[in-house]
Design a protein around this motif. Structure first.
Motif, PDB file in Angstrom:
ATOM      1  N   LEU A  38      -0.446   6.760   1.484  1.00 39.95           N
ATOM      2  CA  LEU A  38      -0.445   6.346   2.886  1.00 39.95           C
ATOM      3  C   LEU A  38       0.308   7.327   3.777  1.00 39.95           C
ATOM      4  CD1 LEU A  38      -1.204   3.952   4.816  1.00 39.95           C
ATOM      5  CD2 LEU A  38       1.077   3.056   4.367  1.00 39.95           C
ATOM      6  N   SER A  39       1.332   7.965   3.235  1.00 37.74           N
ATOM      7  CA  SER A  39       2.155   8.877   4.039  1.00 37.74           C
ATOM      8  C   SER A  39       1.363  10.049   4.602  1.00 37.74           C
ATOM      9  CB  SER A  39       3.311   9.421   3.185  1.00 37.74           C
ATOM     10  OG  SER A  39       2.816  10.188   2.092  1.00 37.74           O
ATOM     11  N   GLN A  40       0.192  10.342   4.015  1.00 28.26           N
ATOM     12  CA  GLN A  40      -0.580  11.522   4.412  1.00 28.26           C
ATOM     13  C   GLN A  40      -1.524  11.272   5.588  1.00 28.26           C
ATOM     14  OE1 GLN A  40       0.278  14.427   2.948  1.00 28.26           O
ATOM     15  NE2 GLN A  40       1.780  13.085   1.972  1.00 28.26           N
ATOM     16  N   TYR A  41      -1.684  10.013   5.995  1.00 24.86           N
ATOM     17  CA  TYR A  41      -2.597   9.753   7.116  1.00 24.86           C
ATOM     18  C   TYR A  41      -2.113   8.624   8.021  1.00 24.86           C
ATOM     19  CZ  TYR A  41      -4.192   6.201   3.760  1.00 24.86           C
ATOM     20  OH  TYR A  41      -4.238   5.180   2.839  1.00 24.86           O
TER      21      TYR A  41
ATOM     22  N   ALA B 278       8.081  -0.103  -7.488  1.00 22.04           N
ATOM     23  CA  ALA B 278       9.146  -0.946  -6.947  1.00 22.04           C
ATOM     24  C   ALA B 278      10.147  -0.168  -6.100  1.00 22.04           C
ATOM     25  CB  ALA B 278       9.862  -1.665  -8.089  1.00 22.04           C
ATOM     26  N   ARG B 279      10.609   0.986  -6.596  1.00 21.56           N
ATOM     27  CA  ARG B 279      11.627   1.738  -5.851  1.00 21.56           C
ATOM     28  C   ARG B 279      11.086   2.192  -4.497  1.00 21.56           C
ATOM     29  NH1 ARG B 279      13.531   6.931  -8.687  1.00 21.56           N
ATOM     30  NH2 ARG B 279      14.430   5.437 -10.167  1.00 21.56           N
ATOM     31  N   ASP B 280       9.832   2.655  -4.467  1.00 23.55           N
ATOM     32  CA  ASP B 280       9.236   3.098  -3.205  1.00 23.55           C
ATOM     33  C   ASP B 280       9.057   1.917  -2.243  1.00 23.55           C
ATOM     34  OD1 ASP B 280       9.201   5.542  -4.392  1.00 23.55           O
ATOM     35  OD2 ASP B 280       7.027   5.703  -4.578  1.00 23.55           O
ATOM     36  N   PHE B 281       8.715   0.773  -2.781  1.00 24.28           N
ATOM     37  CA  PHE B 281       8.566  -0.443  -1.968  1.00 24.28           C
ATOM     38  C   PHE B 281       9.884  -0.763  -1.262  1.00 24.28           C
ATOM     39  CE2 PHE B 281       8.851  -5.069  -1.493  1.00 24.28           C
ATOM     40  CZ  PHE B 281       7.662  -5.369  -0.851  1.00 24.28           C
ATOM     41  N   LEU B 282      10.981  -0.744  -2.012  1.00 23.12           N
ATOM     42  CA  LEU B 282      12.289  -1.057  -1.439  1.00 23.12           C
ATOM     43  C   LEU B 282      12.750   0.018  -0.460  1.00 23.12           C
ATOM     44  CD1 LEU B 282      14.118  -2.384  -4.639  1.00 23.12           C
ATOM     45  CD2 LEU B 282      13.131  -3.732  -2.777  1.00 23.12           C
ATOM     46  N   SER B 283      12.486   1.282  -0.799  1.00 17.70           N
ATOM     47  CA  SER B 283      12.920   2.382   0.061  1.00 17.70           C
ATOM     48  C   SER B 283      12.165   2.388   1.381  1.00 17.70           C
ATOM     49  CB  SER B 283      12.734   3.720  -0.664  1.00 17.70           C
ATOM     50  OG  SER B 283      13.547   3.786  -1.817  1.00 17.70           O
ATOM     51  N   VAL B 284      10.848   2.158   1.339  1.00 16.60           N
ATOM     52  CA  VAL B 284      10.061   2.127   2.580  1.00 16.60           C
ATOM     53  C   VAL B 284      10.421   0.897   3.406  1.00 16.60           C
ATOM     54  CG1 VAL B 284       7.730   2.040   3.568  1.00 16.60           C
ATOM     55  CG2 VAL B 284       8.173   3.463   1.565  1.00 16.60           C
ATOM     56  N   PHE B 285      10.709  -0.212   2.735  1.00 18.32           N
ATOM     57  CA  PHE B 285      11.163  -1.410   3.473  1.00 18.32           C
ATOM     58  C   PHE B 285      12.438  -1.100   4.241  1.00 18.32           C
ATOM     59  CE2 PHE B 285      14.286  -4.885   3.449  1.00 18.32           C
ATOM     60  CZ  PHE B 285      13.667  -5.752   4.343  1.00 18.32           C
ATOM     61  N   ARG B 286      13.389  -0.464   3.568  1.00 22.84           N
ATOM     62  CA  ARG B 286      14.662  -0.128   4.207  1.00 22.84           C
ATOM     63  C   ARG B 286      14.421   0.765   5.436  1.00 22.84           C
ATOM     64  NH1 ARG B 286      16.824   2.402   0.224  1.00 22.84           N
ATOM     65  NH2 ARG B 286      17.019   4.504   1.074  1.00 22.84           N
ATOM     66  N   ALA B 287      13.550   1.757   5.266  1.00 23.18           N
ATOM     67  CA  ALA B 287      13.236   2.654   6.383  1.00 23.18           C
ATOM     68  C   ALA B 287      12.495   1.914   7.494  1.00 23.18           C
ATOM     69  CB  ALA B 287      12.404   3.826   5.882  1.00 23.18           C
TER      70      ALA B 287
ATOM     71  N   VAL C 162       5.866   0.059   9.372  1.00 19.36           N
ATOM     72  CA  VAL C 162       5.777   0.490   7.969  1.00 19.36           C
ATOM     73  C   VAL C 162       5.042   1.820   7.877  1.00 19.36           C
ATOM     74  CG1 VAL C 162       4.910  -0.090   5.663  1.00 19.36           C
ATOM     75  CG2 VAL C 162       5.854  -1.886   7.123  1.00 19.36           C
ATOM     76  N   ASN C 163       3.986   1.983   8.687  1.00 17.59           N
ATOM     77  CA  ASN C 163       3.261   3.259   8.701  1.00 17.59           C
ATOM     78  C   ASN C 163       4.198   4.417   9.031  1.00 17.59           C
ATOM     79  OD1 ASN C 163       0.783   2.176   8.063  1.00 17.59           O
ATOM     80  ND2 ASN C 163       0.067   2.051  10.176  1.00 17.59           N
ATOM     81  N   MET C 164       5.019   4.230  10.071  1.00 20.77           N
ATOM     82  CA  MET C 164       5.960   5.275  10.473  1.00 20.77           C
ATOM     83  C   MET C 164       6.973   5.546   9.365  1.00 20.77           C
ATOM     84  SD  MET C 164       5.059   6.371  13.432  1.00 20.77           S
ATOM     85  CE  MET C 164       6.528   7.293  13.862  1.00 20.77           C
ATOM     86  N   ALA C 165       7.473   4.482   8.750  1.00 19.36           N
ATOM     87  CA  ALA C 165       8.462   4.637   7.678  1.00 19.36           C
ATOM     88  C   ALA C 165       7.857   5.344   6.472  1.00 19.36           C
ATOM     89  CB  ALA C 165       9.004   3.265   7.267  1.00 19.36           C
ATOM     90  N   ALA C 166       6.588   5.035   6.174  1.00 20.21           N
ATOM     91  CA  ALA C 166       5.911   5.679   5.043  1.00 20.21           C
ATOM     92  C   ALA C 166       5.765   7.168   5.285  1.00 20.21           C
ATOM     93  CB  ALA C 166       4.538   5.041   4.820  1.00 20.21           C
ATOM     94  N   GLY C 167       5.446   7.541   6.518  1.00 16.04           N
ATOM     95  CA  GLY C 167       5.331   8.961   6.849  1.00 16.04           C
ATOM     96  C   GLY C 167       6.648   9.690   6.667  1.00 16.04           C
TER      97      GLY C 167
ATOM     98  N   LEU D  96       0.827  -1.206   0.000  1.00 18.77           N
ATOM     99  CA  LEU D  96       0.000   0.000   0.000  1.00 18.77           C
ATOM    100  C   LEU D  96       0.861   1.257   0.000  1.00 18.77           C
ATOM    101  CD1 LEU D  96      -2.908  -0.730   2.506  1.00 18.77           C
ATOM    102  CD2 LEU D  96      -3.010  -0.661   0.017  1.00 18.77           C
ATOM    103  N   ALA D  97       1.892   1.268   0.842  1.00 20.47           N
ATOM    104  CA  ALA D  97       2.751   2.441   0.972  1.00 20.47           C
ATOM    105  C   ALA D  97       3.489   2.746  -0.321  1.00 20.47           C
ATOM    106  CB  ALA D  97       3.749   2.231   2.107  1.00 20.47           C
ATOM    107  N   SER D  98       3.778   1.719  -1.101  1.00 18.21           N
ATOM    108  CA  SER D  98       4.531   1.896  -2.350  1.00 18.21           C
ATOM    109  C   SER D  98       3.648   2.329  -3.514  1.00 18.21           C
ATOM    110  CB  SER D  98       5.238   0.591  -2.725  1.00 18.21           C
ATOM    111  OG  SER D  98       4.295  -0.377  -3.172  1.00 18.21           O
ATOM    112  N   GLY D  99       2.343   2.097  -3.403  1.00 21.39           N
ATOM    113  CA  GLY D  99       1.457   2.373  -4.531  1.00 21.39           C
ATOM    114  C   GLY D  99       1.738   1.482  -5.724  1.00 21.39           C
ATOM    115  N   GLY D 100       2.471   0.382  -5.486  1.00 18.58           N
ATOM    116  CA  GLY D 100       2.820  -0.529  -6.567  1.00 18.58           C
ATOM    117  C   GLY D 100       4.134  -0.183  -7.252  1.00 18.58           C
TER     118      GLY D 100
END
Length: 520
Positions: free
Chosen positions: A485-488, A358-367, A391-396, A352-356
């Protein structure tokens, strides 16, 4: 496996690999995973393609992988990152891209075309394998390489032409200056300021005239030499015994008004001359065809086909499986069992946080790993795995990087109106609809609708359903979008927001509410 897995050297190795793979590089092609079966073969086929995808969706990775595989097959390739020419005006941007194109093909002739397979230091460093095809005729490659060097020198002279003088423009300048002096001489000290302003205005008119004249000269030069450039690729086909491929990545970085003209010029060179164009860009930030007499650019379906890399949240299960496969491959290399590292809910939240993307998925995972480590250090050991809340915190936290991309990808004028539209939509979702999703009439038209779709390409909203019907809205079809997801979530967590789980079959009715309809 280590007892404290999340702080282990294995996970540290995983994080390092993920960080390296998050950005596309020449060496990064070894991490490439095909987003859909047949995508790579299409990118290598004898057909013009425009590759669409949001930032981080894998456009560059696909184009670099296609270029690498074609190079190993001894096919002539040139890979151009168009971002290098951001801010250049036309026709200078065309001259610049053309110069680098010829330089890259020259580089191919000097290296990949003639380097024998036994030169493993070259092949394994950049491609991880050696070619099966024999090297090409060194003498013929040298002859064509020298010709390209001459063409580059001519183009560079044209690129810097405004630094030269022109007699016709000099006469025009004298006439303008005399007019300014005559006005100045007719007044006393008070109006002298007016005289200076008039003179300055005349000088500006002169510079604009000269700039326009040089622009016309450059365009004339490019038109006169197009047959010469077509002949280059005819000769390239003779030397290589096959077709050539030009990869133009991140086209959206140059001015939209110039994009069709640049594409059109290369298409004219390529047509019937054994050259195939592969163009990577963002759909809503690109104009690839302009109607007119004659039309400019390339027409999808006729001149070229599209490759769409946007695996949206509408295809949730496909996106989840693809993203999980990418992370799973990295985890296997690092000897990490993902089922021991993160909860099922965390993986779902990552998608969900990545919006599908790939780069955002990997970056949020790392965070998320960093957030989970910090939680465990602060004595909250209720769960020693990465959780959905981590993951919620990392997405924010990742929102700041999305905003940097937002600024980077938009001009000052675009940024202001996009920010305003984003704030309106965000306020609607969180304050009026009290939900993470909104609905937009599929037949809605106008500039505001265009802005909404641009915000989707900028990853601040995500398409989740392309066809939704609503009770009491007979005959109308809506599209459903999710606020990022980062907005809420995380530090921005909003109480009372209804999290619509659109990917679940039993949650479909939650989207079919009148209160979610956004009116443009």
């Amino acid at each position: 496996m280590p007892e404290d897995l999340i702080n282990s050297t294995n996970v540290e190795s995983l994080i390092r690999t993920v960080e390296e793979a998050a950005r596309s590089t020449e060496q990064g092609v070894k991490h490439f995973i095909e987003p859909a079966q047949g995508t790579l073969s299409r990118a290598q086929s004898r057909r013009h393609h425009i590759v669409f995808g949001r930032r981080g969706s894998g456009k560059s990775s696909l184009l670099r992988k296609a270029a690498a595989d074609l190079t190993i097959d001894r096919r002539p390739i040139a890979y151009i990152n168009v971002e290098s020419f951001k801010g250049h005006s036309y026709p200078d941007v065309l001259l610049s891209v053309l110069i680098q194109t010829f330089q890259e093909f020259k580089k191919w002739l000097d290296t990949a075309a003639v380097n024998p397979a036994t030169k493993t230091s070259y092949w394994t460093k950049f491609f991880g394998t050696v070619p099966k095809q024999p090297s090409l005729n060194r003498k013929e490659c040298k002859r064509l390489s020298d010709k390209l060097a001459e063409l580059v020198a001519e183009l560079e002279l044209q690129l810097h032409a405004p630094e030269q003088a022109d007699s016709k423009v000099t006469i025009a300048e004298a006439e303008e200056t005399n007019q300014g002096n005559k006005i100045g001489g007719g007044f006393s000290s008070g109006p002298a300021k007016i005289s200076a302003e008039m003179t300055d205005g005349s000088t500006r008119a002169h510079h604009e005239s000269k700039e326009q004249q040089f622009k016309e000269v450059k365009i004339d030069f490019l038109h006169r030499h197009i047959i010469d450039y077509q002949n280059v690729f005819r000769e390239m086909a003779d030397v290589s015994h096959g077709d050539s491929f030009l990869f133009l990545d991140d086209l959206y970085y140059i001015r939209r008004s110039d994009q069709p003209s640049l594409i059109d010029y290369f298409h004219r060179i390529a047509k019937d001359h054994s050259l195939w164009l592969k163009i990577g860009t963002i759909r809503q930030r690109t104009d690839w065809y302009r109607h007119g007499d004659p039309p400019i650019g390339i027409k999808l379906g006729d001149d070229a086909d599209q490759i769409d890399l946007d695996i949206t949240l509408e295809k949730y299960s496909i996106a989840r499986d693809f993203l999980q496969k990418i992370l799973g491959n990295f985890a296997t290399q690092a000897d990490v069992d993902l089922t021991l590292l993160m909860t099922d809910g965390a993986l779902e939240r990552l998608v969900l946080a990545s919006g599908g993307v790939a780069r955002d998925f990997l970056s949020v995972f790392r965070a998320s790993v960093s957030v989970a480590r910090e939680r465990l250090r602060s004595s909250d050991r209720s769960n020693d795995k990465i959780t959905a809340e981590d993951v919620n915190m990392a997405a924010g936290e990742y929102d700041q990087f999305k905003r940097e991309d937002f600024k980077r990808d938009t001009s000052a004028d675009e940024e202001e109106e996009l920010q305003e539209e984003f704030q309106r939509l965000k306020d609607f979702c969180l304050d009026k609809a009290n939900a993470n999703c909104f609905l937009l009439d599929k037949d809605a038209k106008g500039h505001e609708v265009v802005l909404i779709h641009e915000l989707v390409d900028l990853k601040l909203f995500h398409l989740v359903k392309s066809r939704v019907t609503v009770s009491g809205q007979k005959g109308k079809i809506f599209e459903a979008f999710m606020l990022d997801l980062s907005q809420y979530a995380g530090a921005r967590k909003r109480r009372g927001v209804d999290i619509i789980e659109f990917w679940r079959h039993d949650a479909q009715e939650s989207l079919r509410r009148n209160s979610l309809i956004y009116s443009t």
